[in-house]
Design an enzyme around this catalytic site. Structure first.
Site, PDB file in Angstrom:
ATOM      1  N   GLY A  47      37.062 -73.047 -54.541  1.00 39.66           N
ATOM      2  CA  GLY A  47      36.002 -72.149 -54.964  1.00 39.66           C
ATOM      3  C   GLY A  47      36.069 -71.972 -56.469  1.00 39.66           C
ATOM      4  N   GLN A  52      35.086 -67.837 -64.612  1.00 40.32           N
ATOM      5  CA  GLN A  52      36.126 -68.823 -64.904  1.00 40.32           C
ATOM      6  C   GLN A  52      35.650 -69.906 -65.867  1.00 40.32           C
ATOM      7  OE1 GLN A  52      37.183 -69.351 -60.505  1.00 40.32           O
ATOM      8  NE2 GLN A  52      39.123 -69.732 -61.515  1.00 40.32           N
ATOM      9  N   CYS A 100      44.901 -70.611 -57.869  1.00 39.97           N
ATOM     10  CA  CYS A 100      43.677 -70.347 -58.631  1.00 39.97           C
ATOM     11  C   CYS A 100      43.611 -71.340 -59.782  1.00 39.97           C
ATOM     12  CB  CYS A 100      43.708 -68.914 -59.166  1.00 39.97           C
ATOM     13  SG  CYS A 100      42.246 -68.467 -60.119  1.00 39.97           S
ATOM     14  N   LEU A 101      42.426 -71.895 -60.018  1.00 43.59           N
ATOM     15  CA  LEU A 101      42.285 -72.843 -61.125  1.00 43.59           C
ATOM     16  C   LEU A 101      42.560 -72.183 -62.475  1.00 43.59           C
ATOM     17  CD1 LEU A 101      39.101 -74.787 -59.921  1.00 43.59           C
ATOM     18  CD2 LEU A 101      41.504 -75.486 -59.726  1.00 43.59           C
ATOM     19  N   HIS A 142      38.950 -63.880 -52.664  1.00 45.40           N
ATOM     20  CA  HIS A 142      39.528 -64.369 -53.924  1.00 45.40           C
ATOM     21  C   HIS A 142      38.437 -64.559 -54.987  1.00 45.40           C
ATOM     22  CE1 HIS A 142      42.343 -67.050 -56.316  1.00 45.40           C
ATOM     23  NE2 HIS A 142      41.170 -67.304 -56.854  1.00 45.40           N
ATOM     24  N   GLU A 143      37.343 -65.247 -54.592  1.00 45.06           N
ATOM     25  CA  GLU A 143      36.295 -65.539 -55.573  1.00 45.06           C
ATOM     26  C   GLU A 143      35.586 -64.264 -56.030  1.00 45.06           C
ATOM     27  OE1 GLU A 143      36.416 -68.281 -56.973  1.00 45.06           O
ATOM     28  OE2 GLU A 143      37.669 -69.253 -55.471  1.00 45.06           O
ATOM     29  N   HIS A 146      37.250 -62.269 -58.689  1.00 49.01           N
ATOM     30  CA  HIS A 146      37.028 -62.726 -60.068  1.00 49.01           C
ATOM     31  C   HIS A 146      35.883 -61.954 -60.728  1.00 49.01           C
ATOM     32  CE1 HIS A 146      39.733 -66.114 -60.733  1.00 49.01           C
ATOM     33  NE2 HIS A 146      39.437 -66.623 -59.560  1.00 49.01           N
TER      34      HIS A 146
HETATM   35 NI    NI Z   1      40.566 -68.138 -58.684  1.00 46.67          NI
END
Ligand code: NI
Length: 177
Positions: A47, A52, A100-101, A142-143, A146
């Protein structure tokens, strides 16, 4: 098509509260989502949230059939979710590993609601209303975190279960850059 660079933990944009999208089906919104898709695909993300890539708007994308970063996760339908609202369907939570990226190379054990309803729209303004559980529920939480300036390490209860992916899962084929 554009692969954008992903901000890493420490960047103040990741701590901002994202603004709601007010206009749908615009060239700008379609371009943002295309860039997010390209970036997520390039990095094998499960995701990605707009903040981000430095855009503080309430836009997240997620979904995959098979994901090398989460080889044991069940598939999640590809979804564009804008201005989301999450409602837990019970108080039950479960722990699982998350990455997480924006926190490359690391994983932590994060409690998330097991069952939840999410509501929002797609990029055309069409309503999305789903009740989900398991990894699907985890990815959404999670997304959407953000969009509130929350990164998964802020949710970890036991920091003994936080570390580098290659050390935690040696030889298990869990991809993490
Ligand atoms: Ni993330």
């Amino acid at each position: 098509m554009a692969i954008r660079s992903v901000l890493k933990m420490g960047d103040p944009v990741l701590l901002q509260i994202a603004k709601p999208v007010e206009r749908f089906d615009t060239a700008e919104l379609h371009e943002l989502i295309q860039d997010m898709q390209d970036t997520m695909a390039y990095l094998n993300g499960a995701g990605l949230a707009a903040p981000q890539i430095g855009v503080s708007l309430q836009v997240v994308i997620f979904g995959f059939d098979q994901n090398p970063r989460y080889p044991r996760a069940e598939e999640v339908p590809f979804t564009v979710l804008i201005n989301p609202q999450l409602t837990p369907l019970s108080g039950d939570k479960e722990d699982d590993w998350e990455g997480c990226l924006s926190v490359p190379g690391m994983r932590g054990m994060v409690p998330r609601y097991s069952h939840l309803r999410y509501h929002g729209t797609d990029q055309y303004g069409k309503t999305i209303d789903r009740s989900v559980s398991g990894f699907h529920a985890r990815v959404v939480q999670h997304e959407c975190d953000h969009l509130q300036g929350i990164l998964y390490p802020m949710r970890i209860n036991d920091f003994r279960q936080f570390g580098f992916t290659d050390v935690l899962f040696p030889g298990q084929g869990v991809v993490d850059d």
